[in-house]
Write a protein that holds these residues in place. Structure first.
Motif, mmCIF file in Angstrom:
data_model
loop_
_atom_site.group_PDB
_atom_site.id
_atom_site.type_symbol
_atom_site.label_atom_id
_atom_site.label_comp_id
_atom_site.label_asym_id
_atom_site.label_seq_id
_atom_site.Cartn_x
_atom_site.Cartn_y
_atom_site.Cartn_z
ATOM 1 N N TYR A 258 3.774 5.496 14.190
ATOM 2 C CA TYR A 258 2.470 4.914 14.507
ATOM 3 C C TYR A 258 2.079 3.862 13.475
ATOM 4 O O TYR A 258 2.082 4.126 12.269
ATOM 5 C CB TYR A 258 1.410 6.013 14.547
ATOM 6 N N LEU B 253 -11.741 8.584 4.115
ATOM 7 C CA LEU B 253 -11.074 7.503 3.399
ATOM 8 C C LEU B 253 -11.935 7.077 2.218
ATOM 9 O O LEU B 253 -13.158 7.218 2.244
ATOM 10 C CB LEU B 253 -10.865 6.305 4.335
ATOM 11 N N PHE C 26 -14.517 4.262 13.291
ATOM 12 C CA PHE C 26 -14.940 4.418 11.897
ATOM 13 C C PHE C 26 -16.455 4.488 11.767
ATOM 14 O O PHE C 26 -17.187 3.829 12.513
ATOM 15 C CB PHE C 26 -14.449 3.220 11.072
ATOM 16 N N GLN D 35 -10.583 -1.379 14.981
ATOM 17 C CA GLN D 35 -9.166 -1.394 15.310
ATOM 18 C C GLN D 35 -8.853 -2.573 16.230
ATOM 19 O O GLN D 35 -9.530 -2.776 17.242
ATOM 20 C CB GLN D 35 -8.778 -0.078 15.975
ATOM 21 N N TYR E 5 -5.388 8.212 20.489
ATOM 22 C CA TYR E 5 -4.813 7.713 19.242
ATOM 23 C C TYR E 5 -5.594 6.570 18.625
ATOM 24 O O TYR E 5 -5.211 6.047 17.605
ATOM 25 C CB TYR E 5 -3.347 7.295 19.418
ATOM 26 N N LYS E 6 -6.715 6.170 19.252
ATOM 27 C CA LYS E 6 -7.554 5.154 18.614
ATOM 28 C C LYS E 6 -8.349 5.781 17.484
ATOM 29 O O LYS E 6 -8.699 6.958 17.525
ATOM 30 C CB LYS E 6 -8.522 4.563 19.641
ATOM 31 N N LEU E 7 -8.654 4.954 16.496
ATOM 32 C CA LEU E 7 -9.512 5.378 15.390
ATOM 33 C C LEU E 7 -10.861 4.682 15.499
ATOM 34 O O LEU E 7 -10.909 3.475 15.724
ATOM 35 C CB LEU E 7 -8.894 5.013 14.048
ATOM 36 N N ILE F 184 -7.714 0.806 0.530
ATOM 37 C CA ILE F 184 -8.184 2.021 1.199
ATOM 38 C C ILE F 184 -7.164 3.125 1.003
ATOM 39 O O ILE F 184 -5.961 2.927 1.230
ATOM 40 C CB ILE F 184 -8.400 1.785 2.703
ATOM 41 N N LEU G 64 -14.970 -1.144 9.687
ATOM 42 C CA LEU G 64 -13.588 -1.268 10.134
ATOM 43 C C LEU G 64 -13.515 -1.141 11.649
ATOM 44 O O LEU G 64 -14.141 -0.252 12.238
ATOM 45 C CB LEU G 64 -12.729 -0.165 9.512
ATOM 46 N N GLN H 15 -12.571 3.699 -0.372
ATOM 47 C CA GLN H 15 -12.302 2.280 -0.601
ATOM 48 C C GLN H 15 -12.994 1.844 -1.886
ATOM 49 O O GLN H 15 -14.209 1.858 -1.990
ATOM 50 C CB GLN H 15 -12.793 1.430 0.572
ATOM 51 N N PHE I 213 -2.552 2.870 4.135
ATOM 52 C CA PHE I 213 -3.043 1.524 4.373
ATOM 53 C C PHE I 213 -2.329 0.524 3.473
ATOM 54 O O PHE I 213 -1.984 0.826 2.320
ATOM 55 C CB PHE I 213 -4.542 1.434 4.083
ATOM 56 N N ARG J 116 -10.276 10.336 15.178
ATOM 57 C CA ARG J 116 -9.153 9.955 16.053
ATOM 58 C C ARG J 116 -9.299 10.704 17.372
ATOM 59 O O ARG J 116 -9.317 11.933 17.395
ATOM 60 C CB ARG J 116 -7.836 10.290 15.383
ATOM 61 N N HIS K 26 -10.597 11.819 9.620
ATOM 62 C CA HIS K 26 -10.080 11.382 8.323
ATOM 63 C C HIS K 26 -11.238 10.987 7.409
ATOM 64 O O HIS K 26 -12.214 10.383 7.859
ATOM 65 C CB HIS K 26 -9.187 10.157 8.501
ATOM 66 N N ILE L 99 -15.457 6.494 3.735
ATOM 67 C CA ILE L 99 -15.499 6.174 5.163
ATOM 68 C C ILE L 99 -14.956 7.349 5.956
ATOM 69 O O ILE L 99 -13.894 7.894 5.644
ATOM 70 C CB ILE L 99 -14.660 4.912 5.462
#
Lengths: 108, 111
Positions: free
Chosen positions: B31, A35, A98, B45, A94-96, A43, B43, A37, B102, A90, A33, A86
């Motif tokens: 999700y 992003l 950055f 998680q 399923y964790k992201l 974001i 950032l 900000q 977000f 993934r 992804h 940013i």
């Protein structure tokens, strides 16, 4: 060492210039992804990529899965493009994760 | 309008006083996740949820709890906040199309 590395950390451009931000990652991913900000914190998701290239207006995002690398390009940059960009990857769990972000300043 | 709504947006609290940051989405996304953003660390998680009653730890879960009793809500609970939990917190959701939405962020200061 962060799994996601972005470069450059900071970038200043004159209005109208072409901007490239790079993202390299070291793990297998299911998606990447980009992003944006803005100052003030909000974001916004610009792109989600799992292969190839996507274009939205003046923004282009590419990904090379074999090389574990993605780029975000801004064509004909404008002061309103000034923001932190940013990269997030993934994994299959399923964790992201950055990147640290690239601060872009576009001067009029 | 597609929205992720967080509350409160700004909070100053004292060490040890339990607090909850609420998060709600109107897109029927399965999700949802929580992140914190700190200068120099970016950032990270905290927790995520794949669906109702399904949650898992992210990279920095210590000191936080979550629950997912219904699809639209995913509150973040700080049972005993400490100053190192002073941060900017974001809730996010993602649907089948994989675009991430977000919330506007919650600025939390623990003194």
């Amino acid at each position: 060492k962060n799994e996601v590395e972005q470069s450059p950390q900071n970038l200043t451009a004159q209005e109208g210039e072409f901007i490239t931000i790079n993202c390299s990652y070291s793990v297998g991913i299911s998606a990447l992804h980009w992003l944006q900000q803005h100052p003030g914190g909000g974001i916004v998701s610009l792109f989600m990529l799992s292969s190839g290239k996507k274009k939205h207006g003046r923004l282009i995002a590419t990904i090379n899965i074999q090389e574990k690398h993605s780029s975000l390009h801004i064509t004909a940059s404008h002061p309103r493009d000034s923001a932190v960009y940013i990269c997030a990857v993934r994994g299959n769990d399923y964790k992201l994760s950055f990147g640290a972000g690239t601060t872009v300043t576009v001067r009029a | 309008e597609a929205q992720v709504t967080q509350n409160p947006r700004y909070l100053i609290t004292v060490t040890g006083k339990k607090l909850t940051v609420t998060c709600s989405q109107n897109m029927n996304h399965e999700y949802m996740s929580w992140y914190r953003q700190d200068p120099g660390l970016g950032l990270r998680q905290i927790y995520y949820s794949m669906n109702v009653e399904v949650t898992d730890k992210g990279d920095v879960p210590e000191g936080y709890k979550v629950s997912r009793k219904e699809k639209r809500n995913f509150p973040l609970i700080l049972e005993s906040p400490s100053p190192n939990q002073t941060s900017l917190y974001f809730c996010a959701s993602r649907g089948v199309g994989n675009t991430i939405y977000f919330g506007e962020g919650s600025w939390l200061t623990v003194v």
